[in-house]
Design an enzyme around this catalytic site. Structure first.
Site, mmCIF file in Angstrom:
data_model
loop_
_atom_site.group_PDB
_atom_site.id
_atom_site.type_symbol
_atom_site.label_atom_id
_atom_site.label_comp_id
_atom_site.label_asym_id
_atom_site.label_seq_id
_atom_site.Cartn_x
_atom_site.Cartn_y
_atom_site.Cartn_z
ATOM 1 N N ASN A 134 38.947 41.701 50.186
ATOM 2 C CA ASN A 134 38.593 41.357 48.815
ATOM 3 C C ASN A 134 37.086 41.066 48.778
ATOM 4 O O ASN A 134 36.647 40.031 49.260
ATOM 5 C CB ASN A 134 39.400 40.118 48.389
ATOM 6 C CG ASN A 134 38.972 39.563 47.043
ATOM 7 O OD1 ASN A 134 38.245 40.215 46.291
ATOM 8 N ND2 ASN A 134 39.426 38.356 46.739
ATOM 9 N N LYS A 156 35.297 40.450 46.277
ATOM 10 C CA LYS A 156 34.945 39.528 45.176
ATOM 11 C C LYS A 156 33.744 40.095 44.396
ATOM 12 O O LYS A 156 33.608 41.316 44.287
ATOM 13 C CB LYS A 156 34.674 38.127 45.722
ATOM 14 C CG LYS A 156 35.789 37.641 46.634
ATOM 15 C CD LYS A 156 35.692 36.187 46.969
ATOM 16 C CE LYS A 156 36.801 35.837 47.943
ATOM 17 N NZ LYS A 156 36.877 34.415 48.211
ATOM 18 N N HIS A 164 44.701 35.508 42.112
ATOM 19 C CA HIS A 164 43.834 34.901 43.128
ATOM 20 C C HIS A 164 43.454 33.498 42.650
ATOM 21 O O HIS A 164 43.254 33.276 41.454
ATOM 22 C CB HIS A 164 42.586 35.767 43.338
ATOM 23 C CG HIS A 164 41.782 35.337 44.529
ATOM 24 N ND1 HIS A 164 40.953 34.241 44.493
ATOM 25 C CD2 HIS A 164 41.716 35.831 45.790
ATOM 26 C CE1 HIS A 164 40.402 34.083 45.689
ATOM 27 N NE2 HIS A 164 40.847 35.037 46.503
ATOM 28 N N GLU A 190 40.787 31.972 42.672
ATOM 29 C CA GLU A 190 39.526 31.914 41.910
ATOM 30 C C GLU A 190 39.757 32.308 40.448
ATOM 31 O O GLU A 190 39.072 31.813 39.555
ATOM 32 C CB GLU A 190 38.458 32.794 42.594
ATOM 33 C CG GLU A 190 37.964 32.131 43.877
ATOM 34 C CD GLU A 190 37.428 33.068 44.931
ATOM 35 O OE1 GLU A 190 37.167 34.249 44.629
ATOM 36 O OE2 GLU A 190 37.267 32.612 46.084
ATOM 37 N N GLU A 204 47.629 32.058 50.253
ATOM 38 C CA GLU A 204 46.236 31.662 50.445
ATOM 39 C C GLU A 204 46.066 30.191 50.086
ATOM 40 O O GLU A 204 45.888 29.863 48.887
ATOM 41 C CB GLU A 204 45.321 32.504 49.553
ATOM 42 C CG GLU A 204 45.376 33.984 49.842
ATOM 43 C CD GLU A 204 44.075 34.668 49.468
ATOM 44 O OE1 GLU A 204 43.465 35.285 50.340
ATOM 45 O OE2 GLU A 204 43.649 34.550 48.296
ATOM 46 N N GLY A 214 37.233 30.633 52.013
ATOM 47 C CA GLY A 214 35.769 30.564 52.092
ATOM 48 C C GLY A 214 35.230 29.288 52.713
ATOM 49 O O GLY A 214 34.040 29.011 52.617
ATOM 50 N N SER A 225 39.873 32.267 55.233
ATOM 51 C CA SER A 225 39.015 32.148 56.423
ATOM 52 C C SER A 225 39.518 32.918 57.637
ATOM 53 O O SER A 225 39.362 32.463 58.777
ATOM 54 C CB SER A 225 38.786 30.675 56.770
ATOM 55 O OG SER A 225 38.086 30.028 55.724
#
Ligand code: PEP
Length: 252
Positions: free
Chosen positions: A13, A15, A99, A101, A169, A175, A214
């Site tokens: 991904n 992003k 996701h 985010e 996730e 991240g 990660s």
């Protein structure tokens, strides 16, 4: 590494990273994977604006193209949005939905994620449906409860294993360089598999459940070797071909 269950998928991904200058990375990855016998599928999910360019770079390779998000409608007055059908037309075979985010930055609810997954299925795309708890939820011992709620709310009924991929996730692992222990990953993935059986009409055993958060070359073998883990959704480490290859090669 012993591999059990459905064929794994390693998806990158990107992003909101990667303009035209980034095209060299999938080109390099395709060349690096040319003669490697892989026991997994590989996918890259670039920003939609360069999806077609990435697709043409990937021509002749086994690397697939995915989208990062889609609208629930096929077309219409939705300024700035992209439909699953448009992604399909650009050559995508899958799209990430839900996701964290998107859930956090755009207020996306389970209900909306489910509508987006339905849109992906309508367009013939695999929906990579993301689930995961926040750090507060984990600390409060609510991880499995949160996952159950997200499964019930985000996965449309009638979903099939072929067109549905789950990505576990943990929000706090995305991240950050932090990862859950393999025991925590195993617990979450076993729970997701069990809930898929009971809650939605999916062939649970055949459904891929990816781990994301990660993942890098140095921890990929351990994470991917955890029971019920059928691949990875990778953010930062998918941006450079060499780093991404370090993860993919776990399945070589
Ligand atoms: C992600 O955003 O899906 C992700 C897993 O990111 P990272 O690998 O950078 O933690």
């Amino acid at each position: 590494m012993a591999i059990e269950g459905p064929r794994a998928l390693v998806a990158g991904n990107w992003k909101m990273n990667g303009g035209v200058a980034m095209l060299k990375e999938p080109r390099l990855l395709a060349a690096m994977l040319k003669d490697v016998k892989l026991k997994c599928d590989v996918m890259v999910c670039p920003p939609a604006i360069i999806a077609r360019r990435v697709k043409s770079v990937l021509k002749g390779s086994r690397i697939r193209l995915g989208g990062q998000d889609c609208h629930w409608a096929a077309s219409g007055a939705h300024t700035g949005d992209i439909s699953a059908e448009m992604l399909r037309e650009a050559g995508a075979t899958a799209v990430i939905v839900g996701h964290s985010e998107r859930r956090t930055n755009h207020g996306e609810t389970d209900e909306l994620v489910s509508k987006k997954a339905t849109a992906a299925h309508r367009a013939g795309l695999k929906a990579i449906i993301c689930l995961g708890e926040t750090l507060d939820e984990r600390k409060a011992g609510k991880t499995l409860e949160v996952l159950s709620r997200q499964i019930r709310g985000s996965i449309p009924s009638g979903s099939t294993a072929d067109l549905t991929v789950i990505a576990y996730e943990p929000v706090w692992a995305i991240g950050t360089g932090l990862t859950p222990t393999t025991a925590e990953v195993a617990e979450a993935h076993a729970h997701i598999r069990k809930e898929l059986e009971g809650v939605v009409d999916l062939e649970a055993a055949a459904t891929r459940i990816l781990y994301g958060g990660s993942v890098k070359g140095s921890n990929a073998a351990e994470l991917m070797g955890t029971p019920n883990v059928n691949g990875a959704l990778v953010g930062g480490a998918s941006l450079k071909a060499a780093d991404f290859l370090g993860i993919i090669k776990v399945y070589a």
